[in-house]
Enzyme design. Structure first.
Site, mmCIF file in Angstrom:
data_model
loop_
_atom_site.group_PDB
_atom_site.id
_atom_site.type_symbol
_atom_site.label_atom_id
_atom_site.label_comp_id
_atom_site.label_asym_id
_atom_site.label_seq_id
_atom_site.Cartn_x
_atom_site.Cartn_y
_atom_site.Cartn_z
ATOM 1 N N GLY A 10 0.856 -1.204 0.000
ATOM 2 C CA GLY A 10 0.000 0.000 0.000
ATOM 3 C C GLY A 10 0.882 1.241 0.000
ATOM 4 N N GLY A 13 -0.208 5.049 -1.223
ATOM 5 C CA GLY A 13 -1.280 5.779 -0.559
ATOM 6 C C GLY A 13 -0.764 6.993 0.192
ATOM 7 N N GLN A 14 -1.688 7.608 0.957
ATOM 8 C CA GLN A 14 -1.352 8.859 1.651
ATOM 9 C C GLN A 14 -0.159 8.669 2.598
ATOM 10 O OE1 GLN A 14 -4.217 10.384 4.473
ATOM 11 N NE2 GLN A 14 -3.104 12.293 4.683
ATOM 12 N N ASP A 36 2.100 -2.001 -4.381
ATOM 13 C CA ASP A 36 0.724 -1.485 -4.363
ATOM 14 C C ASP A 36 -0.021 -2.111 -5.524
ATOM 15 O OD1 ASP A 36 -1.616 0.486 -4.489
ATOM 16 O OD2 ASP A 36 -0.441 1.406 -2.909
ATOM 17 N N ARG A 38 -1.933 -0.101 -7.312
ATOM 18 C CA ARG A 38 -1.932 1.013 -8.272
ATOM 19 C C ARG A 38 -0.585 1.114 -8.974
ATOM 20 N NH1 ARG A 38 -3.475 6.591 -5.247
ATOM 21 N NH2 ARG A 38 -4.136 5.706 -3.267
ATOM 22 N N ASP A 54 -1.101 -7.470 -5.246
ATOM 23 C CA ASP A 54 -2.372 -7.446 -4.521
ATOM 24 C C ASP A 54 -2.174 -8.215 -3.213
ATOM 25 O OD1 ASP A 54 -4.928 -7.732 -3.575
ATOM 26 O OD2 ASP A 54 -5.781 -8.439 -5.468
ATOM 27 N N TYR A 144 -15.307 0.036 9.108
ATOM 28 C CA TYR A 144 -13.861 0.316 9.203
ATOM 29 C C TYR A 144 -13.391 0.138 10.655
ATOM 30 C CZ TYR A 144 -9.652 3.357 9.028
ATOM 31 O OH TYR A 144 -8.387 3.885 9.118
ATOM 32 N N LYS A 148 -10.840 -2.632 12.190
ATOM 33 C CA LYS A 148 -9.607 -2.243 12.890
ATOM 34 C C LYS A 148 -9.554 -2.875 14.277
ATOM 35 C CE LYS A 148 -7.430 0.342 9.900
ATOM 36 N NZ LYS A 148 -6.200 -0.158 9.292
#
Ligand code: NAD
Ligand code: AKB
Length: 314
Positions: A10, A13-14, A36, A38, A54, A144, A148
């Site tokens: 990941g 991402g941000q 990632d 993407r 993935d 979410y 978590k």
């Protein structure tokens, strides 16, 4: 002892972009593999190895871990609160199975460490609103938050039962300018800076008095690295650590922006994300993280605003 070799899942991402760049500075570019679903993020290009992957494909993940001699995994792939409410099944599936795939491989390959972030979203309407403690009533109402909280207990289970050295932080809403946020309820606190510079006005999807726990990205990256570098004997929490940065409302962040852009105007029209925000605490007690591994934030609202606006203008 084998050399540290890190896989960031990941990474586009941000958080992933900034964390990958920070880890590459510490461990050397070749020793931090970014991955990632993407396409590789522009800021990562040319800074180190990248694989398209993935996390749900356990076999491929396992092959990469063996082939690249990975010793640590940072798992950042997830679906956040607002997007999760639009697609609960997908959020549950990715957030749970992705974590279980990583924990299983960490156990089988006896990896040195795993990092997996939780969130203040584990807390629900019955948790204390102010200075929400490490251990308290936890009854999340978003998919979410449920994923978590379950994830925290899977981390604890793999540590207790199999000795996996997995560490975790409950991040507050994170604010940054390098890569776009991924569909959270706290994303307004990034959009507001972009719109303040571009339009001198911003329409917020939360009420002006919605207080939430927040943190500037440099503090979040430092917290992550400090936790991962702390000696194992200092880590008393194997679910996930509360950490605190700052707390503010849309009205307060607007006032902070007005110190730099006096003509800036805030308007508010709340949508489905208001209910999510209302279910979360307003501030967090991070006494345990401070005691165990010395956590202390550096940025307050005005210091963050000056830094955000300065960098976005560039
Ligand atoms: P993000 O949405 O910006 O990034 C997640 C990345 O994971 C994306 O680049 C996405 O392409 C990738 N991804 C999605 N599905 C994948 C898959 N199947 N395989 C591989 N990669 C996949 O999220 P973020 O804000 O960087 O958050 C990272 C982690 O930190 C998440 O676990 C999130 O819950 C947690 N967190 C974030 C915040 C915040 O404010 N950003 C706050 C609390 C916790
Ligand atoms: C979100 O708003 O979903 C995230 C978080 C607090 O976990 N920023």
């Amino acid at each position: 002892m084998a050399k540290d070799k890190i896989l960031v899942i990941g990474a586009c991402g941000q958080i992933g972009v900034e964390l990958t760049l920070a880890l590459r500075k510490i461990y050397g570019s070749a020793n931090v593999v970014a991955s990632d679903l993407r396409e590789e993020n522009e800021l990562l290009k040319g800074t180190g190895p990248y694989v398209s992957m993935d996390v749900m494909n356990k076999e491929m993940l396992h092959v990469q871990v063996i082939r690249q001699n990975i010793t640590q995994i940072y798992l950042l792939a997830a679906i956040l609160s607002a997007t999760g409410e639009k697609n609960p099944n997908l959020a549950w599936h990715l957030n749970m199975q992705g974590l279980l795939n990583v924990l299983d491989i960490a156990r089988e390959e006896q990896l040195d460490k795993v990092y997996w972030p939780s969130s203040i979203a584990v807390f629900g309407p019955t948790s204390p609103k102010r200075f929400c403690p490490q251990q308290t009533v936890i009854e999340p109402t978003t998919v979410y938050g449920i994923s978590k909280y379950a994830g925290e207990f899977w981390c604890n289970y793999y540590h207790q039962r199999y000795g996996v050295d997995v560490r975790s932080i409950r991040y507050p809403g994170l604010i940054s300018y390098k890569s776009a946020p991924g569909g959270g309820t706290t994303d307004y606190a990034i959009e507001i800076y972009l719109e303040a510079l571009a339009e001198k006005k911003y329409k917020c999807f939360l009420n002006e008095d919605s207080y939430l726990p927040m943190m500037y990205m440099p503090d979040a990256i430092r917290a992550t690295i400090e936790l991962m570098h702390a000696p194992a004997k200092q880590i008393s929490v194997r679910t996930s650590y509360n950490i605190s940065g700052m707390s503010f409302s849309p009205k307060e962040i607007a006032a902070s922006i007005q110190k730099h852009i006096p003509e800036f105007q805030l308007s508010c029209e709340s949508d489905y994300r208001q209910a999510i925000a209302d279910s979360w605490p307003q501030s967090i007690d991070d006494t345990v993280a401070n005691k165990d591994w010395g956590w202390k934030p550096e940025f307050d609202l005005d210091k963050m605003t000056a830094d955000m606006l300065g960098n976005l203008k560039k």
